[in-house]
Design an enzyme around this catalytic site. Sequence first.
Site, PDB file in Angstrom:
ATOM      1  N   ASP A  75       3.159  37.776 -36.555  1.00 44.69           N
ATOM      2  CA  ASP A  75       1.846  38.202 -37.020  1.00 44.69           C
ATOM      3  C   ASP A  75       0.773  37.599 -36.120  1.00 44.69           C
ATOM      4  O   ASP A  75       0.392  36.444 -36.280  1.00 44.69           O
ATOM      5  CB  ASP A  75       1.645  37.771 -38.478  1.00 44.69           C
ATOM      6  N   GLU A 153      -1.755  16.710 -12.464  1.00 46.41           N
ATOM      7  CA  GLU A 153      -1.534  15.331 -12.874  1.00 46.41           C
ATOM      8  C   GLU A 153      -2.251  15.106 -14.199  1.00 46.41           C
ATOM      9  O   GLU A 153      -3.444  14.819 -14.237  1.00 46.41           O
ATOM     10  CB  GLU A 153      -2.074  14.370 -11.814  1.00 46.41           C
ATOM     11  N   GLU A 155      -3.147  12.996 -17.147  1.00 44.85           N
ATOM     12  CA  GLU A 155      -3.171  11.632 -17.667  1.00 44.85           C
ATOM     13  C   GLU A 155      -3.226  11.656 -19.195  1.00 44.85           C
ATOM     14  O   GLU A 155      -3.686  12.631 -19.788  1.00 44.85           O
ATOM     15  CB  GLU A 155      -4.376  10.878 -17.099  1.00 44.85           C
ATOM     16  N   GLU A 210      -2.381   3.798 -15.735  1.00 43.94           N
ATOM     17  CA  GLU A 210      -3.663   4.219 -15.193  1.00 43.94           C
ATOM     18  C   GLU A 210      -4.721   3.140 -15.391  1.00 43.94           C
ATOM     19  O   GLU A 210      -4.422   2.039 -15.845  1.00 43.94           O
ATOM     20  CB  GLU A 210      -4.093   5.547 -15.829  1.00 43.94           C
ATOM     21  N   GLU A 217       0.113   7.794 -16.411  1.00 38.66           N
ATOM     22  CA  GLU A 217       0.263   9.018 -15.628  1.00 38.66           C
ATOM     23  C   GLU A 217       1.720   9.165 -15.209  1.00 38.66           C
ATOM     24  O   GLU A 217       2.358   8.194 -14.784  1.00 38.66           O
ATOM     25  CB  GLU A 217      -0.634   9.002 -14.388  1.00 38.66           C
ATOM     26  N   HIS A 266      -6.066  16.277 -12.530  1.00 40.19           N
ATOM     27  CA  HIS A 266      -6.322  16.653 -11.143  1.00 40.19           C
ATOM     28  C   HIS A 266      -5.299  17.703 -10.713  1.00 40.19           C
ATOM     29  O   HIS A 266      -4.097  17.535 -10.928  1.00 40.19           O
ATOM     30  CB  HIS A 266      -6.224  15.430 -10.229  1.00 40.19           C
ATOM     31  N   ARG A 337     -13.743  10.177  -3.355  1.00 41.75           N
ATOM     32  CA  ARG A 337     -13.313  10.686  -4.648  1.00 41.75           C
ATOM     33  C   ARG A 337     -14.482  11.005  -5.583  1.00 41.75           C
ATOM     34  O   ARG A 337     -14.260  11.378  -6.730  1.00 41.75           O
ATOM     35  CB  ARG A 337     -12.364   9.684  -5.323  1.00 41.75           C
ATOM     36  N   GLU A 354      -7.361  19.028  -3.751  1.00 47.41           N
ATOM     37  CA  GLU A 354      -7.241  18.463  -5.093  1.00 47.41           C
ATOM     38  C   GLU A 354      -8.550  18.714  -5.840  1.00 47.41           C
ATOM     39  O   GLU A 354      -9.600  18.196  -5.449  1.00 47.41           O
ATOM     40  CB  GLU A 354      -6.968  16.957  -5.012  1.00 47.41           C
ATOM     41  N   ARG A 356     -10.645  17.822  -8.881  1.00 49.08           N
ATOM     42  CA  ARG A 356     -10.623  16.622  -9.721  1.00 49.08           C
ATOM     43  C   ARG A 356     -11.362  16.807 -11.049  1.00 49.08           C
ATOM     44  O   ARG A 356     -11.351  15.907 -11.886  1.00 49.08           O
ATOM     45  CB  ARG A 356     -11.240  15.447  -8.946  1.00 49.08           C
TER      46      ARG A 356
END
Length: 465
Positions: A75, A153, A155, A210, A217, A266, A337, A354, A356
Amino acid sequence: MSFSRPGASRVATSSRSIVPSNLSGATAADILELAEAQQVRFLRLQFTDILGGIKNVEIPSSQFRKALKGDIMFDGSSIAGFVRVEESDMLLAPDLSTFQIFPWGDPSARVGRLICDITMPDGSPFAGDPRTVLKRQLARAAEQGFVMNAGMEAEFFLFKPTPDGRPATDTHDVGGYFDLAPMDLGEDARRAIVDALEQMGFEVEAVHHEVAHGQHEIDFRYAEALRTADNIATFRFVVKQVARQFGLIASFMPKPVFGQNGSGMHTHQSLFKGGQNAFWDPQREWALSLTALHYIGGLLKHARGMTAVTNPLVNSYKRLVPGFEAPVNVAWSMRNRSPMIRVPERRGSGTRLELRTPDPAANPYLALTVMLAAGLDGLATQADWREPINTNIWEMSHRERRRLRVDDLPQSLSEACDELEKDDVMQAALGEHIAQQFLAAKRAEWEAYNQQVTAWELDRYLARY
């Protein structure tokens, strides 16, 4: 041997997978034979709703043949954002390559799972199925000769519940990034999670603590985008299941603890063409091809429009603030970063970018859909990739950021929804059904949040005014 706690299901520690990790090309007869050999008594037909929640219909072994033909109906009107009551009947179409057996419970009555696509009674794809939406975007890429590879990745935190079993934010440790610690519940649980994942066909590459207390992680090998989305959905389920067996609560909430780093997801991504990495060109600056640079340009161009999908909670925007290693600016870099996109130094077949910004509350199917759609639009429009920002954006003045054309990411879920509504490319990628249902759910979430009176407000205002 097994990791277990009193009263918990046992999790075998053998890292050998019960089921071959690659079932590509498997037939219904193959699955039935494997299920019988492994004493599978129940089968979970698993799918994901628009908001990223895992749903399932569980059937006994007497119904396996029917299920493998795609004849199990459910359903759909009972699933938020799927269909109206008068359109309720929907079918579960299993992807046979996703068959796995959960490595816990009674070995004489095992439970298996198949990840399913959702179809209408006439067999046509359901427009509100996130997995189908991602497959549609991957087909667009394939028409141009591209295969998207991705690695996420995700976390997470491990918390101790209250004495009466309710969720709480008391952590099991005070460790930090890559810390070694004495044996504790978190360390044991993390190893048991890895064992369970490996038995379900994951290739785990690294495990570590982490930055925040109680934050972890577990990294597993990248794969083609659809399999990566399937893996993330499975990963979140396994982490929560095993943590519970250790008396802990696992949470993928983006920012559960004030003053601590939040959890990201990430997403590493690249396009391959003809078996070669299309992002690599050793003859160009940075050894990045025009394909890579225009793809980056597309992500920058649609960054604000896709944020509601990659960061879908009110709480997501409490992670996206300066000072906690989460990006707040629309920019890219090689090593820095602080921007939303980083290009790791590895080149050749490992060339990738990557992203982030995403957090682990995101629906992985929809998150990869909007990322790929943004990148493909960048290729189609030859989007400007701008210059990489290799200094810390958080320390720049407002004037310097404007000079470098560094935009800000949305600062709230409401602002992110506004941006998604204005982005025709992102809405087209999601499709009309999902775009409308997703935005309606997120607007309701924001409205409910705005009506709350929080502890912060009471502490700040109650006695003062």
